[in-house]
Design an enzyme around this catalytic site. Structure first.
Site, PDB file in Angstrom:
ATOM      1  N   LYS A 106     -91.205 -73.174  60.943  1.00  0.00           N
ATOM      2  CA  LYS A 106     -90.239 -72.068  61.107  1.00  0.00           C
ATOM      3  C   LYS A 106     -89.975 -71.745  62.567  1.00  0.00           C
ATOM      4  O   LYS A 106     -88.855 -71.411  62.933  1.00  0.00           O
ATOM      5  CB  LYS A 106     -90.679 -70.828  60.339  1.00  0.00           C
ATOM      6  N   LYS A 206     -88.688 -66.448  60.204  1.00  0.00           N
ATOM      7  CA  LYS A 206     -88.244 -66.664  58.820  1.00  0.00           C
ATOM      8  C   LYS A 206     -86.934 -65.937  58.547  1.00  0.00           C
ATOM      9  O   LYS A 206     -86.069 -66.448  57.840  1.00  0.00           O
ATOM     10  CB  LYS A 206     -89.346 -66.213  57.864  1.00  0.00           C
TER      11      LYS A 206
HETATM   12  N1  HSE Z   1     -98.948 -67.285  58.843  1.00  0.00           N
HETATM   13  C1  HSE Z   1     -97.970 -67.301  57.813  1.00  0.00           C
HETATM   14  C2  HSE Z   1     -98.206 -66.108  56.933  1.00  0.00           C
HETATM   15  C3  HSE Z   1     -98.078 -68.578  57.020  1.00  0.00           C
HETATM   16  O1  HSE Z   1     -99.221 -65.442  57.078  1.00  0.00           O
HETATM   17  O2  HSE Z   1     -97.348 -65.805  56.114  1.00  0.00           O
HETATM   18  C4  HSE Z   1     -96.867 -68.896  56.229  1.00  0.00           C
HETATM   19  O3  HSE Z   1     -95.744 -69.082  56.999  1.00  0.00           O
END
Ligand code: HSE
Length: 442
Positions: A106, A206
């Site tokens: 991402k 995201k």
């Molecule tokens: N570090 C991210 C989370 C992992 O905790 O959602 C998934 O992208």
């Protein structure tokens, strides 16, 4: 006769191991479902000796990425090393060599997406990136395919499992921030650098990806307003509960008259709203389309197997296309790359909403009057006030909820209030989204 689809995997970390486990362990199921053999023919990692807890044929393990990139029989290249470089270089090379690519990266897509998607369009290859948003939840597919008939009004959600896990444990167990973070890391949810999770950066990555797909705009990472959860204290959690709210790290993309709002920040939402019930490492997306109305998708947004599930789904999509002799049936972004239009962003200063303030104030007569005087002068109307403490402490928390107010005025008011001699620390501010239930709309 059906052909075999050869897949190479770069990166045998948390998500890479989950992906390999599924591709190796479920090859029969995948063949039955697709009528095609999907063969994990190479796995590359710097460390190929540590056991991952399941059996991997040693002949497919390598620490030479060239043996994947230079293999003319490799159909699909999966990048799961994360980070910008060398992931970007490897992906671009794979694309230029005509390989279809799948990634969960991402950070890379949110900052260099245009370069990757343009290259893929130029070389006629597919880019699968379902795993980059929402872990195991097929939310990008929902936006691109299932909800293609809709103009989106709002895309909103809990998009980071680590942050949600931390807030949930702080709320349910009154645990300290640092202890919960260590727990989340041991469960494999956190990013290599947990600052990304805690400070809202991963959530913003995201949001850029999903909002680009949903709104068809050229969105840059710097377009997103970002605030993390590291300043949320147990006090805020307990006051919030008292008022009938929960604190969630929300990502919000909303189409308004002044442009597209793009923001990530801790948000108070009514405890009766479905998003308030999404706990632990779960992620959830509320998608609001003009025809479909409200859609809520919820599932594990992080972790080895859920994210591996999304990576394999992309591999299968590509394999199905290859078997039918086609590619690009659904464009990577759900629309041609050159159809993206410039973003008209709604400035944060024009935001209007309700606010939670927690002042740390000296406990003496007239303090509340000075605070409310400043708020009143800036047209910020108070909805409720709570003060805790016994009058002996040097400073006490005073919590206020406002009626709808303008963000620019709120900032001005807090600047003035925090400069008062009776205020002993920086005021905590949390934005409130008075979401109605799904049935009522947002
Ligand atoms: N570090 C991210 C989370 C992992 O905790 O959602 C998934 O992208």
């Amino acid at each position: 006769m059906n052909r075999t689809i050869n897949v190479g995997l770069l990166g045998l970390g948390t998500v890479g191991s989950g992906t390999a486990k599924i591709l190796l362990g479920q090859s029969g199921l995948l063949e039955q479902r697709t009528g095609t053999r999907i063969r994990l023919s190479k796995i590359c990692d710097l460390d190929i000796t540590t056991s991952r807890g399941f059996s991997i044929p040693t002949e497919i393990l390598t620490n030479d990425v060239r043996s994947l990139l230079d293999d003319p029989d490799l159909d699909i290249f999966i990048e799961l090393i994360g980070g910008i470089e060398p992931a970007r270089t490897f992906l671009l090379e794979a694309i230029q060599k005509g390989k279809h690519v799948v990634t969960a990266n991402k950070a890379l897509l949110a900052t260099h997406g245009h370069e990757i998607f343009s290259a893929a369009a130029e070389y006629g290859v597919e880019v699968g990136f379902e795993a980059s948003v929402g872990g195991g939840i097929p939310v990008l597919k929902a936006v691109k395919e299932g909800l293609v008939a809709n103009q989106f009004h709002t895309i909103m959600g809990i998009m980071n499992g680590t942050a949600n896990y931390i807030l949930t444990r702080m709320t349910d167990e009154a645990m300290a921030f640092q202890d919960v973070l260590a727990e989340a890391q041991s469960l494999g949810y956190a990013e290599a650098d947990p600052t990304y999770d805690i400070e809202g950066i991963d959530t913003a990555h995201k949001l850029v990806i999903i909002a680009t797909l949903a709104f068809g705009k050229l969105i840059d990472f710097s377009d997103v307003y970002i605030e993390g959860i590291s300043r949320i204290s147990p006090l805020d959690i307990s006051f919030t509960k008292e008022f009938g709210y929960r604190i969630k790290l929300l990502a919000i993309a909303r189409d308004t008259d002044s442009g597209l709002e793009l923001r990530v920040h801790p948000t108070m939402i009514p405890s009766r709203h479905p998003l308030a019930q999404v706990d632990g490492a779960y992620n959830a997306f509320q998608l609001v389309g003009d025809s479909v109305g409200n859609v809520l998708l919820c599932g594990l947004g992080a972790g080895q197997m859920p994210t591996g599930s999304a990576v394999v789904a992309d591999v299968v999509d590509i394999a199905r296309n290859l078997v039918k002799g086609t590619t690009g049936r659904v464009q990577a972004l759900g629309l041609p790359c050159d159809a993206l239009v410039p973003l008209k962003k709604s400035p944060m200063d024009s935001l209007v909403g309700r606010y939670y303030f927690r002042f740390s104030a000296v406990n003496r007569p007239g303090v509340l009057a000075r605070i409310s005087g400043i708020l009143g002068d800036l047209d910020i109307s108070i909805a409720s006030v709570v003060q805790k403490g016994h009058g002996e402490e040097p400073s006490v928390p005073i919590v206020m909820l406002t009626h709808r107010a303008n963000e620019a005025r709120v900032r001005q008011a807090l600047k003035e209030i925090d400069a008062l001699d009776v205020i002993s620390g920086r005021t905590m501010v949390i934005r409130i989204e008075d979401l109605q239930t799904l049935k009522e709309g947002v």
